[in-house]
Design a protein around this motif. Structure first.
Motif, PDB file in Angstrom:
ATOM      1  N   GLU A   1      49.367  40.786  36.533  1.00 26.70           N
ATOM      2  CA  GLU A   1      48.968  39.480  37.074  1.00 26.70           C
ATOM      3  C   GLU A   1      47.541  39.136  36.655  1.00 26.70           C
ATOM      4  N   GLY A   2      46.666  40.133  36.710  1.00 27.75           N
ATOM      5  CA  GLY A   2      45.300  39.894  36.267  1.00 27.75           C
ATOM      6  C   GLY A   2      45.223  39.577  34.781  1.00 27.75           C
ATOM      7  N   ASP A   3      46.035  40.257  33.989  1.00 28.77           N
ATOM      8  CA  ASP A   3      46.065  39.948  32.553  1.00 28.77           C
ATOM      9  C   ASP A   3      46.533  38.509  32.311  1.00 28.77           C
ATOM     10  N   ALA A   4      47.493  38.049  33.132  1.00 26.59           N
ATOM     11  CA  ALA A   4      47.945  36.662  32.998  1.00 26.59           C
ATOM     12  C   ALA A   4      46.818  35.689  33.342  1.00 26.59           C
ATOM     13  N   PHE A   5      46.009  36.014  34.333  1.00 23.13           N
ATOM     14  CA  PHE A   5      44.850  35.178  34.661  1.00 23.13           C
ATOM     15  C   PHE A   5      43.896  35.087  33.465  1.00 23.13           C
ATOM     16  N   ILE A   6      43.704  36.233  32.839  1.00 22.19           N
ATOM     17  CA  ILE A   6      42.785  36.254  31.696  1.00 22.19           C
ATOM     18  C   ILE A   6      43.338  35.379  30.571  1.00 22.19           C
ATOM     19  N   GLN A   7      44.652  35.475  30.332  1.00 20.03           N
ATOM     20  CA  GLN A   7      45.258  34.679  29.270  1.00 20.03           C
ATOM     21  C   GLN A   7      45.204  33.179  29.567  1.00 20.03           C
ATOM     22  N   SER A   8      45.241  32.813  30.855  1.00 21.92           N
ATOM     23  CA  SER A   8      45.216  31.387  31.219  1.00 21.92           C
ATOM     24  C   SER A   8      43.802  30.844  31.390  1.00 21.92           C
ATOM     25  N   ASN A   9      42.800  31.593  30.912  1.00 23.05           N
ATOM     26  CA  ASN A   9      41.402  31.150  30.968  1.00 23.05           C
ATOM     27  C   ASN A   9      40.964  30.847  32.398  1.00 23.05           C
ATOM     28  N   HIS A  10      41.188  31.776  33.248  1.00 23.31           N
ATOM     29  CA  HIS A  10      40.749  31.645  34.635  1.00 23.31           C
ATOM     30  C   HIS A  10      39.229  31.550  34.666  1.00 23.31           C
ATOM     31  N   TYR A  11      38.727  30.759  35.642  1.00 24.34           N
ATOM     32  CA  TYR A  11      37.281  30.552  35.675  1.00 24.34           C
ATOM     33  C   TYR A  11      36.517  31.824  36.030  1.00 24.34           C
ATOM     34  N   ALA A  12      37.229  32.845  36.620  1.00 24.85           N
ATOM     35  CA  ALA A  12      36.546  34.089  37.022  1.00 24.85           C
ATOM     36  C   ALA A  12      36.990  35.255  36.148  1.00 24.85           C
ATOM     37  N   VAL A  13      37.104  35.037  34.863  1.00 25.29           N
ATOM     38  CA  VAL A  13      37.565  36.082  33.948  1.00 25.29           C
ATOM     39  C   VAL A  13      36.656  37.298  33.983  1.00 25.29           C
ATOM     40  N   ASP A  14      35.384  37.066  34.089  1.00 23.36           N
ATOM     41  CA  ASP A  14      34.428  38.176  34.071  1.00 23.36           C
ATOM     42  C   ASP A  14      34.632  39.115  35.257  1.00 23.36           C
ATOM     43  N   SER A  15      35.145  38.581  36.357  1.00 18.80           N
ATOM     44  CA  SER A  15      35.404  39.417  37.529  1.00 18.80           C
ATOM     45  C   SER A  15      36.762  40.099  37.459  1.00 18.80           C
ATOM     46  N   ILE A  16      37.708  39.513  36.772  1.00 22.59           N
ATOM     47  CA  ILE A  16      39.080  40.030  36.741  1.00 22.59           C
ATOM     48  C   ILE A  16      39.226  41.171  35.739  1.00 22.59           C
ATOM     49  N   ILE A  17      38.578  41.072  34.601  1.00 24.32           N
ATOM     50  CA  ILE A  17      38.750  42.070  33.528  1.00 24.32           C
ATOM     51  C   ILE A  17      38.433  43.487  34.006  1.00 24.32           C
TER      52      ILE A  17
END
Length: 1100
Positions: A355-371
């Motif tokens: 799910e987090g990887d999907a957020f990263i792929q969708s250019n989530h505004y908090a990518v730096d926190s999710i990775i």
């Protein structure tokens, strides 16, 4: 003045506009000038200035700025008025008109006088009107039409322009209201957009979800307002264009066209505002939803991270590599179960990482926190999988190693059993030796696949799992293997010598070789030959000094066989010890498995839905005190047993040290009927089936609930085996005492199971003292106070009674079988009556039946004839009752002596050979009772001298038991003889009849070496115990001096014991058919009354 006027709306001056003293019809002049008409209004002069100014201001604000800039055409209709009014109207309009004027057209009065007057007056007073535009006086509407087209004039001015003032007012109000609504909606949307833009994103799921819901609700309300506004605008636009819809040839006037344009413009503005808001809302909603997903992700991350930490911590606890194959298999099973339970957590973690990887792929505004979080989840899952596999590999290697060790141990045990099973006497011949040698060689050939070959290779191959304990275990197994191989080598050497062809015949100069071929433990005399090989060699040198060299070698081989037998016994002891420890470990593991797999699951909320409500809160009933039993064995007993692994013959001390703790089994067994009943009610429960499935058990829970009962009975079997191989060892006495204690616990458990089934007793059974015996008997009553017919009936018809012998009372109960199955079918005992032991006497033998004895009460006022199932049961009960009465009598005597000493301290103490009560008490210890019991047990009765046998037809009390001087000084009289007379029936016969044997302890007066068993011998002075009488006139006898047991014919036994007395306390042997009795009823009561000591009376 134009700039100072505040914009007005029709709704504000609706009442003023309704007066219609001026109106904007929508007509236009030739150059497009708006036409304002002042109709004939009689009360024109009475209109307040404020209203007049408001109306003119409003009317001039309606046309477009371009049209208003050209100027207005005023049409003043004064055809029905006077000149004075015309003048006043013109002056008032000129003074108050707020807009630009293009032309003023006045329809003068139609009367002749007033028309002429107006022409003259207008010419002379033209300058008074102060207007910069021309004022044209018109005499008729036809003249008016020359200035304004007929189509731009209303019907009252002769034109064709369709005008309705009320309709115009209503439309103007609607348009202006719509315009205000559009403006307000735009302002609200702008304000809401500003609010959304300035909103800070929350840090938790609940707040984010709540904020999203609130904003969505406000947005929906805004959209609803816009929809209503658009709907309102469409309605207004529809009303404007309705004439065209109805009549396509209809043409709208300029004002209607302006209104249409205005409404269309407002609708367009509204749509633009809505579109801009929707675009903004989509972005805002997306951000909020991303924030909500982020907060959910963060919350799930925290939960999954905590779960992974717990899983990792539990995985790290799997450090034990096991101490046996079964133990390792159990750990592997636990690891598999743990992995199965952890699978859901790992799956959640991997799903969350995806799910987090999907957020990263969708250019989530908090990518730096999710990775970083995704990376950590992937790492933890991979680390868990790697560590689990590593643990499984370690345990697999441990299982492989333990398999090798157990194969080696099994091979060693089989080898030792082979050595022990080879008969020594048959090996003395050449053929027997060769056959035994072939067996050994054949067995050694099987060692290739079973024994450990290189110890260092084992160390290298299994270095990563070898703990100190496991390494030590490997060394012990290897040493055992080497010792066994060494024993085989020695046996091979001996057998090869025996198998060698003999060149010279052997001269039979030695005594019987059987004395050397037999086991060293066959008799006490031979035991001394087994002490050491040097002593055996010395004896052989003395006995066979003249023997030939071949005979010497034969004797040496036989001496080696003796040592082999000693080693075999040691191996057998070790085998029993290994079985004891291995089964103890398995037992502890099974208890833990039940407690974790069943008992703990009853408190698991995730399993609550599988349990019926009636089963909840019943864990204590179902499992009893199993947890207490588990902790005792796991923390104490198993560890203590392991301390004796090298000294199996001393393990009896381990049992004796923990014997008190074994009492916990009594509580478990007493609860077993309730547990069994509860299990039968819910054995088909889905909950138990699911637990059994998870544990992968083939047997259901009830089989495991029976384990503690099976285990406590298993100990006595193992102790018997150990004692069998340890009779000449240092710990033999402790083993015998431990066996006796375990059997006592089993008896106490069995007795307590019967005691708890007693019903109808009003008092507290615990107040009756310890339960000593219980059993079923036939009972006849013979009471002095009863009716004669009842007495006769009682003599012939026995009652079935179950007796419970306590320290202070004997209870008579009626046994009742209950319906049901299993434990529910266990009998209950209905209480009938009881006898106080302080007033009880016994007659040991009753005429005509060796299984009968009497219990009588209060000097034979009540007599109960008891028939036991067997003579052995009768003897056991009589002995136990005798012990109770003896202890009570001893207590009475000590109390009486203490009282006498207090009152006669001035009297000199008589010289007596008897010992003091305190010394008697010290002497009366358990060890003395069990091992050195003899006639000294009668010392508790002062100087009372017991005869060898009672006189014919008389009980104990009628014999020559007399009191010496010291007893007379203590206040004892002949009437206080502690051994009361019984009214036992007499039987004819001379006193010289043959002595009848009864169970008891006797001293042997002559040697005996011809028992049924060749190994059983007794010598003069040995103390023997007659246990039971068998068939064909044989008695089963135990030699207490050597510990041996065997059968002896009764005739030989009478010769062996001669006239010696039984060593049991207060036992008596019948002479002829005389009866023996014992009582403390009168003597004890009298002596206790004299010393102010009494027993509680227990009435039946």
């Amino acid at each position: 003045m134009h700039q100072d006027i505040i914009p007005l709306y029709a709704a504000d001056i609706q009442d003023q506009l309704k007066k219609q003293f001026a109106y904007l019809s929508g007509g236009r002049g030739g150059d497009g000038c708006p036409v304002i008409t002042f109709p004939d209004y009689p009360a024109f002069s009475e209109i307040p200035e404020k209203e007049f100014q408001n109306v003119l201001t409003y009317l001039t604000s309606i046309p477009s700025l371009r049209d208003a800039g050209i100027g207005f055409i005023l049409v003043i209709d004064r055809r029905q008025d006077k000149w004075t009014s015309v003048k006043a109207s013109i002056l008032r309009i000129a003074a108050s008109f707020p807009g630009n004027l293009q032309l003023v057209l006045v329809l003068r009065p139609t009367g002749f006088f007033h028309r002429a007057l107006s022409d003259i007056a207008f010419k002379f007073n033209k300058d008074e009107f102060k207007m910069k535009v021309p004022i044209i006086m018109l005499g008729s509407v036809s003249e008016l039409q020359s200035y304004i087209d007929k189509t731009q004039l209303t019907e009252d001015l002769g034109g064709t322009l369709d005008y309705c003032h009320n309709r115009w007012l209503s439309r103007r109000t609607a348009i202006e209201g719509f315009a205000q609504k559009v403006k307000k909606t735009a302002q609200i949307l702008q304000s809401f957009g500003t609010e959304l833009a300035e909103t800070e994103l929350p840090n938790d799921v609940q707040s984010t979800s709540s904020l999203l819901a609130t904003h969505t609700e406000k947005k929906d309300k805004m959209k609803e307002d816009i929809r209503l506004a658009v709907e309102q605008g469409d309605d207004i636009l529809g009303s404007i264009t309705k004439p065209i819809t109805e009549n396509p040839e209809y043409k709208l006037n300029q004002d209607q066209l302006d209104n249409q344009t205005t409404v269309e413009r407002l609708l367009a503005q509204l749509h633009e505002t809505e579109t801009a808001f929707d675009e903004f809302w989509i972005k805002h909603q997306q951000k909020l939803e991303q924030c909500l997903r982020l907060r959910n992700f963060e919350q799930n991350f925290r939960e999954v991270k905590a779960a992974l930490d717990i899983v990792s911590e539990r995985l790290s606890a799997f450090t034990d590599v096991g101490n046996s194959c079964s133990h390792v298999e159990h750990i592997l099973k636990d690891l598999a179960n743990f992995e199965e339970k952890s699978r859901e957590t790992i799956a959640k973690a991997r799903m969350l990482a995806s799910e987090g990887d999907a957020f990263i792929q969708s250019n989530h505004y908090a990518v730096d926190s999710i990775i970083p979080k995704c990376s950590e989840l992937h790492h933890l899952c991979d680390a868990f999988a790697t560590e689990t596999e590593r643990r499984r590999n370690l345990l697999s290697k441990s299982l492989e190693l333990h398999g090798l060790l157990e194969k080696s141990m099994k091979w060693c045990d089989e080898g030792i059993y082979l050595l022990a099973s080879q008969p020594v006497d048959k090996c003395q011949s050449q053929d027997g030796a060769e056959s035994a040698l072939q067996e050994i060689e054949k067995f050694l050939d099987t060692g290739a696949g079973n024994k450990i070959k290189e110890l260092n290779k084992i160390y290298r191959e299994y270095a990563h799992i070898l703990t100190e304990d496991l390494k030590e275990h490997v060394q012990k197994v290897f040493q055992k293997q080497e010792s066994m191989e060494e024993m085989f080598q020695k046996r091979q050497v001996s057998l090869k010598k025996l198998a060698a062809k003999q060149t010279r015949p052997v001269q039979p100069v030695a005594p019987r070789p059987e004395a050397f071929v037999k086991s060293p433990c066959t008799s006490p005399s031979l035991q001394r030959e087994c002490v050491s090989s040097s002593e055996s060699s010395a004896l052989r040198r003395v006995n066979y000094r003249r023997g030939k060299s071949e005979m010497t070698e034969l004797h040496q081989s036989r001496g080696g066989s003796t040592m082999d037998d000693e080693e075999n016994l040691a191996v057998l002891r070790q085998h029993v010890m290994n079985e004891l420890i291995e089964t103890e470990r398995a037992y502890v593991e099974e208890l833990l498995c039940v407690l974790e797999g069943y008992a703990a699951e009853m408190d698991n909320p995730l399993m609550a839905h599988l349990m019926s409500p009636e089963l909840q809160n019943k864990k204590d009933i179902l499992f009893g005190n199993m947890e207490e039993i588990y902790h005792f064995h796991n923390r104490i007993f198993l560890r203590e047993l392991e301390n004796y692994v090298e000294y199996p013959e001393l393990v009896g001390r381990c049992f004796l040290d923990q014997m008190e703790d074994f009492q916990i089994y009594e509580k478990y067994c007493q609860n077993k009927p309730r547990s069994e009943s509860l299990w039968r009610q819910f054995s088909d429960s889905v909950f138990f089936q699911e637990c059994q499935r998870k544990l992968d058990h083939k047997l259901s829970l009830d089989s495991y609930l029976l384990k503690p009962v099976q285990r406590i009975t298993k100990y006595q079997l193992l102790l018997k085996e150990m004692l069998k191989y340890s009779k000449n060892c240092e710990g033999a006495e402790d083993l015998q005492e431990a066996l006796t204690s375990i059997l006592g616990i089993l008896k106490a458990v069995n007795d307590s199971m019967h005691q708890i089934a007693i019903t109808g007793y009003d008092g507290n059974l615990n107040e009756l003292g310890k339960l000593l015996m219980q059993g079923s008997f036939n009972v006849w009553t013979d009471h002095k106070k009863g009716h004669s017919k009842v007495k006769d009936l009682a003599r012939f018809k026995p009652m079935q009674r179950h007796l419970f012998l306590h320290e202070k009372a004997v209870l008579f109960c009626k046994k009742r079988e209950e319906n049901g199955e299993g434990y529910e079918k266990a009998p209950s005992y209905s209480y009938k009556h009881s006898l106080n032991m302080a007033a009880v006497g016994i007659t040991e033998n009753v005429k005509g039946d060796a299984k009968k004895f009497e219990i009588w009460y209060n000097a034979r006022e009540e007599v109960y004839i008891i028939q036991a199932p067997t003579p052995e049961v009768k003897a056991t009960w009589v002995n136990e009752i005798r012990k109770v009465l003896t202890s009570q009598l001893q207590a009475c005597r000590e109390a009486s002596q203490h009282r006498t000493l207090e009152h006669t301290q001035s009297l000199p103490l008589p010289a007596s050979s008897c010992t003091s009560p305190s010394r008697n008490h010290i002497r009366n210890t358990r060890k003395m009772d069990e091992r050195k019991a003899d006639l000294t047990s009668l010392e508790g009765y002062g100087t009372t001298v017991a005869p060898k046998y009672p006189e014919k037809g008389k009980g104990w009390a009628k014999t020559s038991h007399s009191l010496d001087a010291s007893e007379e000084n203590d206040g004892w009289s002949s009437a206080e003889d502690p051994l009361n007379s019984s009214d036992a029936e007499e039987e004819g016969g001379g006193g010289g009849s043959e002595m009848k044997l009864t169970p008891g302890k006797y001293t042997v007066v002559t040697d005996y070496e011809k028992g049924v068993s060749e190994e059983f011998t007794v010598k003069s002075g040995d103390l023997v115990q007659l246990i039971r009488e068998g068939e064909d006139g044989l008695w089963y006898v135990k030699n207490l001096s050597t510990g041996r047991e065997g059968w002896i014919p009764a005739n030989n036994l009478l010769m062996l014991i001669g006239n010696s007395k039984s060593a049991q306390s207060l036992s008596s042997s019948e002479s002829g058919t005389a009866s023996s009795t014992l009582s403390t009823s009168s003597s004890c009561s009298d002596s206790c009354n004299a010393s102010s000591i009494s027993f509680s009376d227990i009435k039946g």
